[in-house]
Write a protein that holds these residues in place. Structure first.
Motif, PDB file in Angstrom:
ATOM      1  N   GLU A  31       0.820  -1.214   0.000  1.00  0.00           N
ATOM      2  CA  GLU A  31       0.000   0.000   0.000  1.00  0.00           C
ATOM      3  C   GLU A  31       0.853   1.263   0.000  1.00  0.00           C
ATOM      4  O   GLU A  31       2.055   1.218   0.214  1.00  0.00           O
ATOM      5  N   GLU A  32       0.153   2.378  -0.225  1.00  0.00           N
ATOM      6  CA  GLU A  32       0.699   3.722   0.012  1.00  0.00           C
ATOM      7  C   GLU A  32       1.984   4.004  -0.744  1.00  0.00           C
ATOM      8  O   GLU A  32       2.974   4.447  -0.166  1.00  0.00           O
ATOM      9  N   LYS A  34       4.030   6.363  -2.509  1.00  0.00           N
ATOM     10  CA  LYS A  34       3.978   7.824  -2.551  1.00  0.00           C
ATOM     11  C   LYS A  34       5.353   8.389  -2.881  1.00  0.00           C
ATOM     12  O   LYS A  34       6.382   7.739  -2.681  1.00  0.00           O
ATOM     13  N   SER A  36       8.314  10.753  -2.132  1.00  0.00           N
ATOM     14  CA  SER A  36       8.876  11.427  -0.957  1.00  0.00           C
ATOM     15  C   SER A  36       9.762  12.609  -1.338  1.00  0.00           C
ATOM     16  O   SER A  36       9.908  13.548  -0.570  1.00  0.00           O
ATOM     17  N   GLN A  46       8.289   5.860  -1.735  1.00  0.00           N
ATOM     18  CA  GLN A  46       8.174   5.080  -0.501  1.00  0.00           C
ATOM     19  C   GLN A  46       6.876   4.293  -0.530  1.00  0.00           C
ATOM     20  O   GLN A  46       5.916   4.689  -1.192  1.00  0.00           O
ATOM     21  N   TRP A  47       6.843   3.185   0.198  1.00  0.00           N
ATOM     22  CA  TRP A  47       5.637   2.374   0.285  1.00  0.00           C
ATOM     23  C   TRP A  47       5.603   1.636   1.618  1.00  0.00           C
ATOM     24  O   TRP A  47       6.559   1.675   2.394  1.00  0.00           O
ATOM     25  N   SER A  48       4.490   0.989   1.898  1.00  0.00           N
ATOM     26  CA  SER A  48       4.354   0.241   3.155  1.00  0.00           C
ATOM     27  C   SER A  48       3.799  -1.151   2.866  1.00  0.00           C
ATOM     28  O   SER A  48       3.145  -1.382   1.842  1.00  0.00           O
ATOM     29  N   ARG A  78      11.706  -0.428   1.628  1.00  0.00           N
ATOM     30  CA  ARG A  78      10.463   0.349   1.704  1.00  0.00           C
ATOM     31  C   ARG A  78      10.615   1.681   0.974  1.00  0.00           C
ATOM     32  O   ARG A  78       9.741   2.534   1.061  1.00  0.00           O
ATOM     33  N   THR A 109       1.607   4.996  -8.888  1.00  0.00           N
ATOM     34  CA  THR A 109       1.548   6.425  -8.585  1.00  0.00           C
ATOM     35  C   THR A 109       2.165   7.203  -9.735  1.00  0.00           C
ATOM     36  O   THR A 109       2.874   6.628 -10.564  1.00  0.00           O
TER      37      THR A 109
END
Length: 317
Positions: A31-32, A34, A36, A46-48, A78, A109
């Protein structure tokens, strides 16, 4: 080479893979994704992974000429910095999570690279250590723990790369930015995460003098800077024969004071893409201070990539 995904697969994946949910107790989540940080020629993403884990990741995108590119990352990563981009251009990135060689899921993204910034030119021509205390002393009262950046030094050089190290004796930085001019005089900027204390700068020219400026950033603001000059190594021919045999002959007289002779073995390819290869190796006995990976590029030019001594894998982009 598989085409880049054309749409977000999150909705369709559960349908096709839900029958396997009984045998997979934990389905990893990605997820996420984005952005940075951006520079005119790079993007940091970055991601999680809120649940489960992945063996590796693969970042896919198209370059300024529309050619597909793929950048492999290990499963513990990450964040990743994508270099070699063009300024003021939109890029769409797809991060795929892999288990084994199978893509489990992906997130996407878009990012716009920064424009060439006139205020960055010219790069500073003098060492800033003497002038910094005067210009930044007024802010020290407002910042209880002022971060300090010092001791930028060269840890290794090759004909096409330089490895730099530095210290942060006080405070912390959100990130760093390394600036330098390439052999053609064009400004380059390399973003680095705030936990790093070393970086390898690839793609340099042999026997060329470079001046590097490392900035420490907090909240998007430059807090401190250190600089250093270095010259890359001269072009050296790749070794024509395996050095292990000759090493043993030349170094056998010194075998008494060296109780353990380090052993390097099992160099293997762990993953490949159209424009990169990931290699792994083992050190079953002893240890090495560092490694250097040598190869010839598509034009037959020798390349050398320095690697720290604790590494057991490297991606050749």
């Amino acid at each position: 080479e598989e085409p880049l995904p054309s749409e977000e697969p999150q909705q369709e994946k559960p349908k096709t893979e839900s029958p396997a949910s009984e045998t997979l107790p934990v389905r990893p989540l990605l997820e996420e994704l984005k952005v940075s940080s951006v520079t005119p020629n790079s993007v940091q993403l970055q991601w999680s992974v809120p649940k489960g884990s992945f063996d590796s990741f693969m970042l896919q995108y198209r370059d300024a000429e529309g050619q597909p590119q793929a950048l492999p990352n290990d499963g513990g990563s990450r964040s990743v910095t994508v270099p070699g981009l063009s300024p003021s251009r939109w890029y769409r990135f797809h991060l795929c999570g892999l288990q084994g060689r199978k893509k489990v899921t992906h997130v996407s993204t878009e990012a716009l690279t920064a424009a060439e910034e006139p205020e960055e030119l010219p790069l500073p021509t003098e060492e800033p250590q003497q002038e910094k205390p005067q210009t930044e002393a007024p802010t020290s009262e407002a910042t209880p723990a002022t971060a300090v950046l010092e001791e930028l030094r060269v840890s290794s050089v090759t004909p096409s790369s330089v490895q730099l190290q530095w210290n942060v004796p006080k405070g912390t930085f959100d990130s760093f930015m390394l600036q330098y001019r390439d052999a053609q005089g064009q400004p380059q900027a390399l973003p680095i995460d705030g936990g790093s204390r070393s970086v390898t700068v690839p793609g340099l020219s042999p026997s060329h003098r470079y001046r590097f400026h490392l900035y420490g950033l907090r909240g998007g603001k430059r807090i401190d800077r250190v600089s250093i000059d270095t010259v890359t190594a001269s072009e050296e021919p790749l070794p024509s024969e395996e050095p292990q045999q000759e090493k043993a002959e030349t170094e056998s007289p010194a075998s008494e004071p060296i109780p353990v002779r380090p052993v390097l073995e099992e160099l293997r390819v762990s993953s490949v893409t159209p424009n990169s290869a990931q290699l792994q190796w083992t050190v079953p006995k002893g240890s090495f201070d560092s490694f250097v990976l040598q190869y010839r590029d598509a034009q037959g030019q020798p390349q050398a990539l320095p690697i720290d001594g604790v590494s057991r894998s490297v991606t050749v982009p």
